[in-house]
Motif scaffolding. Structure first.
Motif, PDB file in Angstrom:
ATOM      1  N   GLU A  82       0.823  -1.216   0.000  1.00  0.00           N
ATOM      2  CA  GLU A  82       0.000   0.000   0.000  1.00  0.00           C
ATOM      3  C   GLU A  82       0.854   1.261   0.000  1.00  0.00           C
ATOM      4  O   GLU A  82       0.563   2.222  -0.720  1.00  0.00           O
ATOM      5  N   ASP A  86       0.900   4.007  -2.927  1.00  0.00           N
ATOM      6  CA  ASP A  86       0.545   5.393  -2.594  1.00  0.00           C
ATOM      7  C   ASP A  86       1.632   6.358  -3.057  1.00  0.00           C
ATOM      8  O   ASP A  86       1.338   7.442  -3.584  1.00  0.00           O
ATOM      9  N   LEU A 116      -4.153   0.003  -6.713  1.00  0.00           N
ATOM     10  CA  LEU A 116      -4.919   0.346  -5.515  1.00  0.00           C
ATOM     11  C   LEU A 116      -6.384  -0.053  -5.630  1.00  0.00           C
ATOM     12  O   LEU A 116      -7.175   0.208  -4.725  1.00  0.00           O
TER      13      LEU A 116
END
Length: 416
Positions: A82, A86, A116
């Protein structure tokens, strides 16, 4: 009369905005480094180097930091997780702000959004990339990925149309990240199966849509060069390979003599073994090898070196499953490897869809239930599982409830 200072002022404003965006990119990198406390991996090391190169380019008057910034995004995408995704998205958004016609920046932005689970937004970025590229043949993988995302959306829309009332919560989530829509889709499937039964035509179609959706979520549709040269096989492919063939699931327990075991299993068309094989079983026939991922970092386990025709890897979540299969498969050790549609047969609503089976469920029971569910083998036997402890109590109870014959002298339990 044109004021020459006006043009100079606009140029300076534009340059100031550009510098602000580069500064934002550097802040994103700094925040990532401050938050990243995991043990460095080769991918993270490459990302750290890319960040260092970007920082150096900002202090070099003759350098253009843009390419270095894009490289950071690419390395962040490669690092995954993640935080990595990001960072990749933040870098991509910054890059498209600096150069709105950068094909690489829009491609990076699409890939980050895709990773994502934000498929609709990714589609827009992919389309922008293709528009700037003006040659779809040069981006075949992006075109195919766009097709996958559209098909995924179509599965959701058809599911909503099948059950408009019960699917109202899912309708509200169309366009939201996969992490939000996938659980709601699964809940819809479970509810409709419970209410109408799996034999209902609309429910059967819903199950088919859910199975397609999950496969589209968990794979890109592209061949994976990291699978050790193995060919991926899904539910349909496995069913086709098993159809009409006799199958035995073997426990390589010490109580079964190797010679007797070999003579017994040679009579079957397909021999299935599970998990790590003892040394004395090495070299014996294994047509299908099943293994379950265990622990917090299953990708760090030993490589699967046992030769097998088909290797099935069971595990959840999907990200850990993908990483483990890529890192532990050995080129040439298997001809085919189960794809994401086969990674959790007990709980997947598109297959057995049963609750109550936890992560400690034995591999033998998982693969047995899968083979029984596919129901295309005229003979399905267990050999060596009569000894207590080979299966968990609840698993053994299920086996005995479904057994058609038990031969203690040969330690064989027949389910067909």
């Amino acid at each position: 009369m044109t004021n020459p200072l006006a043009g100079l002022f606009k140029a300076r404003q534009k340059e100031a905005a550009r510098l602000d965006l580069f500064a934002r990119g550097m802040r994103l990198c700094g925040e990532y480094l401050a938050a990243h406390g995991e043990t460095p991996t080769p991918r993270h090391t490459r990302l750290n180097r890319a960040i260092g190169a970007f920082a150096a380019s900002l202090d070099t008057p003759s350098a253009d930091p843009f390419d270095s910034l894009l490289k950071v995004g690419e390395r962040a995408l490669e690092a995954g997780g993640e935080r990595g995704l990001d960072l990749a998205l933040g870098v991509a958004e910054t890059s498209t702000g600096i150069r709105q016609r950068s094909r690489g920046a829009w491609r990076l932005r699409g890939l980050a959004l895709d990773g994502l689970g934000r498929g609709d937004e990714a589609l827009e970025c992919y389309q922008h990339h293709l528009t700037l590229l003006q040659d779809t043949a040069a981006a075949e993988h992006i075109v195919r990925r766009m097709d996958t995302l559209r098909r995924r959306r179509a599965c959701l829309e058809e599911a909503v149309a099948l059950f408009p009332g019960p699917a109202a919560p899912l309708r509200e989530l169309l366009g939201r990240p996969t992490a939000v829509t996938a659980p709601e889709f699964a809940a819809l499937v479970r509810a409709q199966v419970a209410e109408h039964g799996a034999g209902d035509p609309a429910v059967r179609r819903l199950l088919a849509l859910y199975g397609t959706y999950r496969r589209l979520v968990e794979r890109t549709g592209l061949s994976d060069p990291l699978l050790g040269g193995s060919t991926p096989i899904g539910v349909g492919g496995l069913r086709g390979l098993l159809e009409g063939r006799t199958v035995c699931l073997v426990s390589d327990a010490g109580e079964t003599a190797p010679g007797a075991r070999g003579a017994e299993t040679d009579r079957y068309d397909l021999v299935v073994r599970c998990d790590a094989l003892p040394a004395r079983a090495q070299g014996e026939r294994t047509d299908l090898h099943a293994v379950t991922l265990r622990g917090d970092a299953p990708w760090e386990g030993p490589a699967w070196t046992q030769p097998a025709g088909i290797r099935l890897v069971f595990g959840d979540p999907a990200a850990a499953w993908r990483r483990a299969t890529r890192q532990r498969l050995v080129p040439g050790a298997q001809q085919q490897v189960g794809d994401a549609s086969l990674r959790r047969p007990l709980t997947d609503p598109a297959l057995l869809g049963e609750d109550g089976w936890d992560a400690a469920t034995s591999t033998a029971f998982t693969v047995l239930r899968l083979l029984d569910f596919l129901d295309v083998s005229p003979r399905l036997d267990l050999i060596g599982f009569g000894v207590p402890g080979r299966l968990r109590p609840r698993e053994a109870e299920w086996v005995m409830d479904h057994a058609t014959d038990v031969d203690d002298s040969k330690m064989r339990i027949a389910l067909r």
